[in-house]
Design an enzyme around this catalytic site. Sequence first.
Site, PDB file in Angstrom:
ATOM      1  N   HIS A 100       0.815  -1.220   0.000  1.00 14.88           N
ATOM      2  CA  HIS A 100       0.000   0.000   0.000  1.00 14.88           C
ATOM      3  C   HIS A 100       0.842   1.261   0.000  1.00 14.88           C
ATOM      4  CE1 HIS A 100       0.969  -0.599   4.256  1.00 14.88           C
ATOM      5  NE2 HIS A 100       0.664   0.674   4.487  1.00 14.88           N
ATOM      6  N   ASP A 102       0.373   4.991   1.816  1.00  9.52           N
ATOM      7  CA  ASP A 102      -0.414   5.371   2.995  1.00  9.52           C
ATOM      8  C   ASP A 102      -1.502   6.400   2.697  1.00  9.52           C
ATOM      9  OD1 ASP A 102       0.650   3.683   4.864  1.00  9.52           O
ATOM     10  OD2 ASP A 102       2.242   5.053   5.455  1.00  9.52           O
ATOM     11  N   HIS A 269       4.599   0.195   0.322  1.00  9.85           N
ATOM     12  CA  HIS A 269       5.372  -0.587   1.288  1.00  9.85           C
ATOM     13  C   HIS A 269       4.548  -1.742   1.833  1.00  9.85           C
ATOM     14  CE1 HIS A 269       3.376   2.718   3.425  1.00  9.85           C
ATOM     15  NE2 HIS A 269       3.291   1.907   4.460  1.00  9.85           N
ATOM     16  N   ARG A 284       6.182   6.553  14.545  1.00  8.59           N
ATOM     17  CA  ARG A 284       5.917   6.932  13.161  1.00  8.59           C
ATOM     18  C   ARG A 284       5.473   8.381  13.083  1.00  8.59           C
ATOM     19  NH1 ARG A 284       1.230   6.877  10.018  1.00  8.59           N
ATOM     20  NH2 ARG A 284       1.303   5.744   8.064  1.00  8.59           N
TER      21      ARG A 284
HETATM   22  O1  LIG Z   1       5.418  -1.375  10.433  1.00  9.54           O
HETATM   23  C1  LIG Z   1       5.969  -1.081   9.374  1.00  9.54           C
HETATM   24  O2  LIG Z   1       7.094  -1.469   9.063  1.00  9.54           O
HETATM   25  C2  LIG Z   1       5.248  -0.181   8.416  1.00  9.54           C
HETATM   26  C3  LIG Z   1       3.829  -0.040   8.784  1.00  9.54           C
HETATM   27  C4  LIG Z   1       3.077   0.860   7.860  1.00  9.54           C
HETATM   28  O3  LIG Z   1       2.407   0.420   6.968  1.00  9.54           O
HETATM   29  C5  LIG Z   1       3.181   2.331   8.045  1.00  9.54           C
HETATM   30  O4  LIG Z   1       3.892   2.785   8.939  1.00  9.54           O
HETATM   31  O5  LIG Z   1       2.546   3.035   7.271  1.00  9.54           O
HETATM   32 FE   LIG Z   2       1.655   2.020   5.753  1.00  9.05          FE
END
Ligand SMILES: O=C(O)CCC(=O)C(=O)O
Ligand SMILES: [Fe+2]
Length: 358
Positions: A100, A102, A269, A284
């Site tokens: 996906h 984001d 990702h 994040r």
């Molecule tokens: O946990 C991760 O490595 C990425 C998760 C994810 O999809 C994001 O942070 O948007």
């Molecule tokens: Fe993500």
Amino acid sequence: MSHAHITVEPMTPTIGAMVSNVDLNNVRSDAVYEEIKAALWEYHVLFFRNQPIEPEPYIRLGKQFGELEEHEFFPHIEGYPQIQTIAHEGYDQPETDRWHTDVTFRARPSSVNLLRAVKLPPAGGDTVWSSTAAAFNALPDQVKTMLLGLQADHDLPHHQRRIDFYRRVEEGRIGGQSMMNSMANEHEFRLIEQNPIVTHPAVINHPVTGRLTLFVNSIWTKKFFGVHLDISDALLAMLFEWVKKPEFLVRFRWETDSLVIWDNFATQHYAVFDYAPNYRGMHRMTAGSAEPRLDMATVPVHLRPPSASAGNGAGPRSIVDTERLAAAPAAERAAVHAVFNALDGVDLDAIGARAAGI
Ligand SMILES: O=C(O)CCC(=O)C(=O)O
Ligand SMILES: [Fe+2]
């Protein structure tokens, strides 16, 4: 690319670079941030090791890419609404283990994401990125032209229903350390319902570099707008398969205090979920929301779809008033045709770019 401050080593010829010679807790000059930004636009994903970054410098780093955002369903760390936690434990699927880009269900998705590993499982929990710019570039011209003429619907509630989200919350299967923990209340449910479908071009210009990039993804993209569902499903399946080609991918093995910055508009990702039932916790941030757009004037002439209603509603711009020309005297029509025949084979895009100083 040479850098005065940081060291940048490409991980593949297509996507990803390891950045070293920088302490993100103590960045002393804006020139360092400028070099990081330039490297990001070039490599799409930047990897840093050993960065035990504190919240303040983390936020300062994030702000280099635009205004920081809050998220629909990830909880945040105390005192810092900009820093979200993504934590997962147990066997229930985290739902980030699908390809996906984001938050494309928003009219203005995030353009840059930052992620730092806080606590990792003993093994596993890698993340993989795909360059959607490289994926688009490698398509045959005929397929590029078709996609340049299409738009697609992105739909948050559609996806939440499809992953059985509501039933999983009711049954208590989503909760505890799950990333969607904070959704398990009425307010969050309404939030989901209040996200109407948004329609984005299937191919967009990167907001900074202008580079053409594929902009459909397997989590949020529901359907090509105005295309029969059978065709739409088949085309989407083809593209979701295409972006997984190893030529477009880079895979990262996290260590505690690894930090990654990625260009959300040039990539997709996939968070590999191979560490159940262990705990994995990340911090994040997302920044710089932007409207995904396609400017047909940037598309090489030979790739432009014939329909005037193509792309973002802005089709190839005709510089000839065809109605007036049809009614013009024969000598004028002949002259106009002669001019266009003489221009045939001349690279007008290159001339235009030179004139605009690109
Ligand atoms: O946990 C991760 O490595 C990425 C998760 C994810 O999809 C994001 O942070 O948007
Ligand atoms: Fe993500």
